[in-house]
Design a protein around this motif. Sequence first.
Motif, PDB file in Angstrom:
ATOM      1  N   GLN A   1       0.805  -1.229   0.000  1.00  0.00           N
ATOM      2  CA  GLN A   1       0.000   0.000   0.000  1.00  0.00           C
ATOM      3  C   GLN A   1       0.837   1.278   0.000  1.00  0.00           C
ATOM      4  O   GLN A   1       0.584   2.168  -0.814  1.00  0.00           O
ATOM      5  CB  GLN A   1      -0.961   0.008   1.180  1.00  0.00           C
TER       6      GLN A   1
ATOM      7  N   VAL B   1      -8.805   1.313   2.273  1.00  0.00           N
ATOM      8  CA  VAL B   1      -7.638   0.519   2.641  1.00  0.00           C
ATOM      9  C   VAL B   1      -7.225   0.971   4.041  1.00  0.00           C
ATOM     10  O   VAL B   1      -6.892   2.137   4.259  1.00  0.00           O
ATOM     11  CB  VAL B   1      -6.467   0.725   1.659  1.00  0.00           C
ATOM     12  N   ASN B   2      -7.312   0.056   4.999  1.00  0.00           N
ATOM     13  CA  ASN B   2      -7.028   0.378   6.403  1.00  0.00           C
ATOM     14  C   ASN B   2      -7.891   1.537   6.902  1.00  0.00           C
ATOM     15  O   ASN B   2      -7.427   2.411   7.626  1.00  0.00           O
ATOM     16  CB  ASN B   2      -5.546   0.706   6.594  1.00  0.00           C
ATOM     17  N   GLY B   3      -9.156   1.535   6.478  1.00  0.00           N
ATOM     18  CA  GLY B   3     -10.111   2.521   6.974  1.00  0.00           C
ATOM     19  C   GLY B   3     -10.128   3.843   6.245  1.00  0.00           C
ATOM     20  O   GLY B   3     -10.938   4.712   6.578  1.00  0.00           O
TER      21      GLY B   3
ATOM     22  N   GLN C   1      -6.145   9.328   1.238  1.00  0.00           N
ATOM     23  CA  GLN C   1      -4.715   9.190   1.503  1.00  0.00           C
ATOM     24  C   GLN C   1      -3.880  10.013   0.520  1.00  0.00           C
ATOM     25  O   GLN C   1      -2.899  10.651   0.900  1.00  0.00           O
ATOM     26  CB  GLN C   1      -4.312   7.717   1.424  1.00  0.00           C
TER      27      GLN C   1
END
Length: 305
Positions: A96, A121-123, A129
């Motif tokens: 990621q 992805v991971n919240g 991001q």
Amino acid sequence: MGIKPLLTGLPTRSSRSVGVTLAILLPWFLLVALLIYWGSDRVPADLHQPVAIFPPPAHREVSPPAVDRSPGDANGQPVRFEVATFNLHRGKGGDQPAKIDGFRQLLNGCDIIALQEDVLVNGKTFSRQLGASMGLWAMEFPTELQWGQANGGNGLLLSHPPGQIATIPLPNAKGKAFRQIALIPVSMGEVRLTVLATHLDSTTDRPAQWPILIELWKSLAPPCILLGDLNTRPEDPLMKPLLAVEGTEDPLEIVARRNGSTQAAHIDWILTRGLKTISAEVIPTELSDHPVVRARLEWPEEPKR
């Protein structure tokens, strides 16, 4: 000594125990099965919910823009800015952090970035991001929910804060792969334009979705930009009515004509009205099954003060 007759047909202690256990567990088993069925079902996102908007982190050092983002100068120089559209392929494969870094390198310098297949992805979505990483405003447009959370959708990154955003659901007869169109007003200094961002279906829902996109594009006053994965190649008959809307220009086709070449086949599009194309390119990448499409545009007149 007599032999006692065997008793048949009567439940033993062990069989009664099994029956009681089944009576207790069966309702729980059915409840779990129903929850799994309910949670795994793909349902359209609630477009009545406010769009999630994330401002860029304060006091973060970011890469310098590749274009002049100022609203013009005293000499009446035209405003130039860069836009891109990119289908992230749900970020499949690879680490990621490496993905985020690779995406950022492909998109650095852009003022307006439309993202498709944007997932959690991971919240956090890739758009969120990337916005934090690039110092841009990030918007999330989930199109469907599964297990109570976003199961994919679109994202948008902006160098300036957005205006009042509208989302329009698109017809869906499949019960999955839900789609929508986002309409986003953007002000860059005195320059005001409208962005349409979408990801259209590639199969059975296409005939019902295309007329909505065409009419919406036709209704906008220039300057405006259409960005997205339309799942349609340049030679596709579905493109003809869209390209025929008055004032519509295809930056990739304009650059191909300038270079005396033939426009490459692609399904990811940038279309403009009321703007001048400076440059445009298709950038293949191993980070997705789609390339990045970028265009450098110009507001052809000095903005009115």
